[in-house]
Structures are given as C-alpha cells and as structure tokens.
Design a protein around this motif. Structure first.
Motif, PDB file in Angstrom:
ATOM      1  N   LYS A 115      44.494   4.219  14.474  1.00  0.00           N
ATOM      2  CA  LYS A 115      43.729   4.233  15.731  1.00  0.00           C
ATOM      3  C   LYS A 115      42.485   5.100  15.648  1.00  0.00           C
ATOM      4  O   LYS A 115      41.421   4.759  16.159  1.00  0.00           O
ATOM      5  CB  LYS A 115      44.622   4.718  16.871  1.00  0.00           C
ATOM      6  N   GLY A 116      42.613   6.264  15.010  1.00  0.00           N
ATOM      7  CA  GLY A 116      41.471   7.185  14.952  1.00  0.00           C
ATOM      8  C   GLY A 116      40.613   7.034  13.718  1.00  0.00           C
ATOM      9  O   GLY A 116      39.398   7.267  13.765  1.00  0.00           O
ATOM     10  N   LEU A 117      41.234   6.623  12.603  1.00  0.00           N
ATOM     11  CA  LEU A 117      40.521   6.601  11.322  1.00  0.00           C
ATOM     12  C   LEU A 117      40.022   5.213  10.927  1.00  0.00           C
ATOM     13  O   LEU A 117      39.163   5.094  10.056  1.00  0.00           O
ATOM     14  CB  LEU A 117      41.433   7.145  10.206  1.00  0.00           C
ATOM     15  N   GLY A 118      40.550   4.181  11.517  1.00  0.00           N
ATOM     16  CA  GLY A 118      40.162   2.816  11.138  1.00  0.00           C
ATOM     17  C   GLY A 118      41.011   2.311   9.986  1.00  0.00           C
ATOM     18  O   GLY A 118      42.185   2.666   9.858  1.00  0.00           O
ATOM     19  N   ALA A 119      40.413   1.493   9.122  1.00  0.00           N
ATOM     20  CA  ALA A 119      41.144   0.922   7.985  1.00  0.00           C
ATOM     21  C   ALA A 119      41.415   2.002   6.941  1.00  0.00           C
ATOM     22  O   ALA A 119      40.496   2.670   6.473  1.00  0.00           O
ATOM     23  CB  ALA A 119      40.354  -0.218   7.368  1.00  0.00           C
ATOM     24  N   VAL A 120      42.696   2.177   6.600  1.00  0.00           N
ATOM     25  CA  VAL A 120      43.103   3.183   5.611  1.00  0.00           C
ATOM     26  C   VAL A 120      43.932   2.491   4.537  1.00  0.00           C
ATOM     27  O   VAL A 120      44.826   1.694   4.848  1.00  0.00           O
ATOM     28  CB  VAL A 120      43.936   4.308   6.258  1.00  0.00           C
ATOM     29  N   GLU A 171      35.755  -1.678   5.445  1.00  0.00           N
ATOM     30  CA  GLU A 171      35.347  -2.404   6.651  1.00  0.00           C
ATOM     31  C   GLU A 171      36.549  -3.097   7.276  1.00  0.00           C
ATOM     32  O   GLU A 171      36.685  -3.167   8.496  1.00  0.00           O
ATOM     33  CB  GLU A 171      34.269  -3.439   6.310  1.00  0.00           C
ATOM     34  N   GLU A 172      37.410  -3.644   6.437  1.00  0.00           N
ATOM     35  CA  GLU A 172      38.618  -4.324   6.897  1.00  0.00           C
ATOM     36  C   GLU A 172      39.813  -3.748   6.156  1.00  0.00           C
ATOM     37  O   GLU A 172      39.665  -3.096   5.127  1.00  0.00           O
ATOM     38  CB  GLU A 172      38.532  -5.839   6.618  1.00  0.00           C
ATOM     39  N   VAL A 173      41.015  -4.005   6.671  1.00  0.00           N
ATOM     40  CA  VAL A 173      42.227  -3.521   6.005  1.00  0.00           C
ATOM     41  C   VAL A 173      42.454  -4.357   4.740  1.00  0.00           C
ATOM     42  O   VAL A 173      42.607  -5.583   4.817  1.00  0.00           O
ATOM     43  CB  VAL A 173      43.454  -3.656   6.941  1.00  0.00           C
ATOM     44  N   PRO A 174      42.450  -3.739   3.548  1.00  0.00           N
ATOM     45  CA  PRO A 174      42.678  -4.510   2.320  1.00  0.00           C
ATOM     46  C   PRO A 174      44.131  -4.934   2.191  1.00  0.00           C
ATOM     47  O   PRO A 174      45.007  -4.407   2.894  1.00  0.00           O
ATOM     48  CB  PRO A 174      42.292  -3.518   1.211  1.00  0.00           C
ATOM     49  N   LYS A 175      44.384  -5.854   1.289  1.00  0.00           N
ATOM     50  CA  LYS A 175      45.750  -6.328   1.072  1.00  0.00           C
ATOM     51  C   LYS A 175      46.421  -5.484  -0.003  1.00  0.00           C
ATOM     52  O   LYS A 175      45.788  -5.054  -0.958  1.00  0.00           O
ATOM     53  CB  LYS A 175      45.743  -7.792   0.635  1.00  0.00           C
ATOM     54  N   ALA A 176      47.735  -5.288   0.168  1.00  0.00           N
ATOM     55  CA  ALA A 176      48.499  -4.592  -0.867  1.00  0.00           C
ATOM     56  C   ALA A 176      48.434  -5.401  -2.148  1.00  0.00           C
ATOM     57  O   ALA A 176      48.641  -6.605  -2.148  1.00  0.00           O
ATOM     58  CB  ALA A 176      49.946  -4.427  -0.410  1.00  0.00           C
TER      59      ALA A 176
END
Length: 429
Positions: A115-120, A171-176
């Motif tokens: 929520k606070g950090l974005g995509a991690v 920019e976006e959440v990467p895939k595992a």
C-alpha cells in the motif's frame, strides 16, 4: 538452487512436506544437507530421523553414506556453526563460485503490491553486486533500483551474490521466476524492455486468437463447449500462480477452466468490466475490492469470491465445474409384465392383456416388448387400464391392459419391460 538445507524436526520425524522437498531436490539433482532441529528437546530422537531418511536414499556419514547431517537446536544455537561449515564444505566440493565485480543478475522469488511502497519484489542475487540506483530489466519492464531492504526491512546500499533483497523501483508487480538483470547503459535496457513488452503483447494476442479458434472448432464438432472463465486476483504473485495452476488442473475434456486474467493487487473497476464482458467470476485471494469496484460489481451482477485458503477456492470451482457437466442418464427398471392375450378396444386399438409379475407398470413410462429375450419394439406406454377404468399405475400381482405406441403384434408369452431414465448429477474424477 545450489544446495538444499533440509530441516527435519527431531521430535516430529519425516512428514509429507519433507518427502516432497526431497523429491524436488533429487529431481533438480541438487545436493542436500540435512539439519536435524530441536535436538534440545527431551523427546528428540535424531537416530530415528536418520533411519527414516534411509528410505529416501539419504544416508548419513556415520552410516557410511555421503549425506551431511547436523544435529542442531535453533533455540540454544547448538551446532549452528557446524551447519554453516557443512554448507561451505559442500560449496567447496561443488566449486561454487561467482563474480562480484560484474553487473548484478538475479531471479524474482516473490512479489507483492504494498500500500505504501508500491510494487515490491524479493530478488535473490546470483551474480555481481547490486547497487542502489542501478538500471535494470525484469521480465518486460525497465526500472531503477530506488531502494533495497533486507528481510527485516532494514535499508541496504549494496547486495551481493546469495543475498535475498526487497527491491523498489518497479512500474508493475513482476512475476515470480522473472530474471532480474542490471545494465550499464540505460538506453539499451529501455530498448530491451520495450521489445520484450511488444513480443509479450503479440504472444498474448496470438494465444487468445488460438483459443477462440479452438473453441469454434469444438463447438462445430461437439455442439457446445463447456467452460468456466475466471479472473484471479491476489496479494502476492506466488499465491496467484499456485491458485491458477491448481484451478487449471481441474479441467477435463468435457469441462475446462480458463484463466482470463491474473494480477497482484485489489480488485478494480477494470477487473469488473472484464468479468462482465466475458461472463467470468472473480476469485480474490487475500485481497479486497475498491469501493468503486464493489458498487459496479453489485450493479451489473459480477460474482466475486473471496478466499484465504487455496483448498477452499479449488473445492468451490470444482463444484461449479460439476454443475457444467452434462448429467448422466441412468436407466431404472420399474416392472415386468407377461402378455396373456391381446384384444381390440374401440378408439384405442390393440392392447395387451397382461399380468404384472414384478415391480409396477406406470402410464407414459418407457418400455421394451421382448419375445424369447429379443427386443421387438422400444417405445412408450400410452394406455393403462384396470377392467374398463384408466389408471395411473398397476402393481405386482394384478392384471391390466397395456397399450403401446406404434406396436400391435402381441403374442402370448411376450414380456413387456417398463423402465424410466433418470438424470444423475456427475462429479469430476
């Protein structure tokens, strides 16, 4: 993975998850170092663990084997240094080396939307030294390392091979499973990311086109394809992947699960619109919906299912798929009647005078007329009389008159077998 450290509790023994871990390690041909934990407990029995592991071809050195096993206690810190020494020894035997001076490279082992950090993303560095500010390509996106944290959320400036680090700058959440690669030249990194994104979009379009054509082919050959469309949303990419794979394994030749879209983060209005357009249901795993999405889903009737346990989601989808299966038609015998004579009734025609020898005969039921165990006619019972009265059914031990649709050539000794077809709900194997 270079080396697997298999932790087994000395008071608990070898469990199903232990066996699964051994199988994975052996399939990948990775050496195993066994850490027998909780050796400080009175009920601990390390020798029992060693004997159990013999069954899975893990033989301790003191039993003339080649598997390093260390009896430890994480509570009292007993033999933890010895465990590290064993891992280092195994690394030396395998000649495991890497270059610290080159551009960093690693692999995404988990990702989430904070929520606070974005995509991690949690990245395991496999090569080189990762420094804050490095330009990178991960999957099909370009970014810069804005910040790095260890497993305790403490900020780092550098990360070295074998370090797991949480990275901000996506920019976006990467895939595992995505490869994380650092580039010196930002322009080259951007170019590579753009080309990958374009190839990914083209592949996605081809995939959907292919599926659509495949569906048309199925509809032509079998009349109609049975399919359950699903959108999966979750808190972390690893969970989404596990849920999606488990759901797709439920597919059979007759009914199938299609994952239309899957992504990390809360349910948005665009997810609701996609579900509405494709008549899909949304499976939410440990995430909520935005207020706008909730309102839109309620107004247009999109089904959102919230789960925190993967098993529950699989069970519910399985039940939904079973509902899409065509019910199985099962024949149930109702009764048998012996033909004693035939006679003609005005306005009805030829009917058979019968004796019900077993079960009961019901008007409008299905029947077969048999002679010497050969089926002469299959049809429907149209007329049923007791004396001159029309009746709904006649039970065993009584006489009656039976009229059969499309058949008049009765002989004494013929057998009329009366049955019904019942639809039984089918389940997935």
């Amino acid at each position: 993975t270079d080396i697997v450290v298999l932790v087994v509790a000395a008071d608990d023994g070898v469990k199903p998850q232990t066996i699964e871990s051994i199988k994975h390690a052996k399939a990948a041909n990775v050496p195993i170092v066994v850490a027998i934990n909780k050796c400080d407990l009175p009920e601990a029995d390390p020798q029992k663990i060693k004997n159990q592991l013999l069954e899975y071809e893990l033989i301790a050195e003191d039993l003339s084997g080649d598997t390093l096993m260390v009896e430890i206690s994480t509570k009292t810190k007993k033999n933890l240094e010895k465990l590290v020494e064993s891992v280092v020894l195994q690394a030396e035997l395998l000649d495991l080396k890497t270059d610290y001076e080159t551009e960093a490279k690693g692999i995404v082992i988990e990702s989430r939307l904070d929520k606070g950090l974005g995509a991690v993303a949690t990245v395991l560095v496999s090569k080189g030294t990762l420094v804050k500010g490095d330009a990178f390509v991960c999957g099909n996106q370009f970014g810069k390392v804005r910040a790095m944290m260890n497993e305790r959320n403490q900020k780092l400036t550098n990360a070295y091979p074998s370090d797991p680090v949480q990275i901000l700058g996506f920019e976006e959440v990467p895939k595992a499973g995505d490869t994380f690669t650092v580039f010196k030249d930002e322009r080259e990194a951007k170019k590579i990311a753009t080309e990958r994104a374009q190839l990914s979009r083209e592949a996605e379009q081809r995939r959907f086109r292919k599926i659509t054509l495949d569906q048309i082919g199925k509809k032509i050959s079998s009349g109609e394809v049975r399919q359950l469309d699903i959108i999966v949303k979750g808190d972390v990419d690893g969970s989404i992947e596990a849920v999606s794979d488990s759901l797709m394994e439920l597919s059979t030749e007759e009914v199938s699960v299609k994952i239309l879209h899957r992504s990390v983060g809360m349910i948005t209005e665009s997810d609701i619109s996609l579900a509405a357009a494709s008549s899909a249901i949304i499976i939410a795993f440990n995430v909520s919906s935005s207020p706008e999405a909730k309102s839109l889903a309620k107004s247009i009737g999109v089904d959102i299912r919230n789960y925190s346990i993967i098993y529950e989601a699989i069970q519910e989808v399985k039940l939904a798929l079973e509902g899409l299966l065509e019910p199985e038609e099962v024949e149930k015998a109702l009764g048998y009647a012996d033909v004693r004579e035939k006679f003609k009734i005005p306005k009805i025609g030829i009917i058979a005078g019968c004796y019900i020898k077993e079960g009961r005969v019901v008007r409008n039921a299905l029947l077969r007329v048999k002679r010497d165990n050969e089926v002469l006619h299959t049809g429907k019972l149209t007329s049923l009389k007791r004396f001159k009265d029309d009746v709904a059914d006649v039970t065993e031990g009584y006489e009656c008159g039976i009229g059969v649709e499309g058949f008049k050539d009765f002989n004494e000794g013929d057998v009329i077998e009366v049955y019904e077809i019942k639809e039984v709900k089918r389940s997935l194997a």
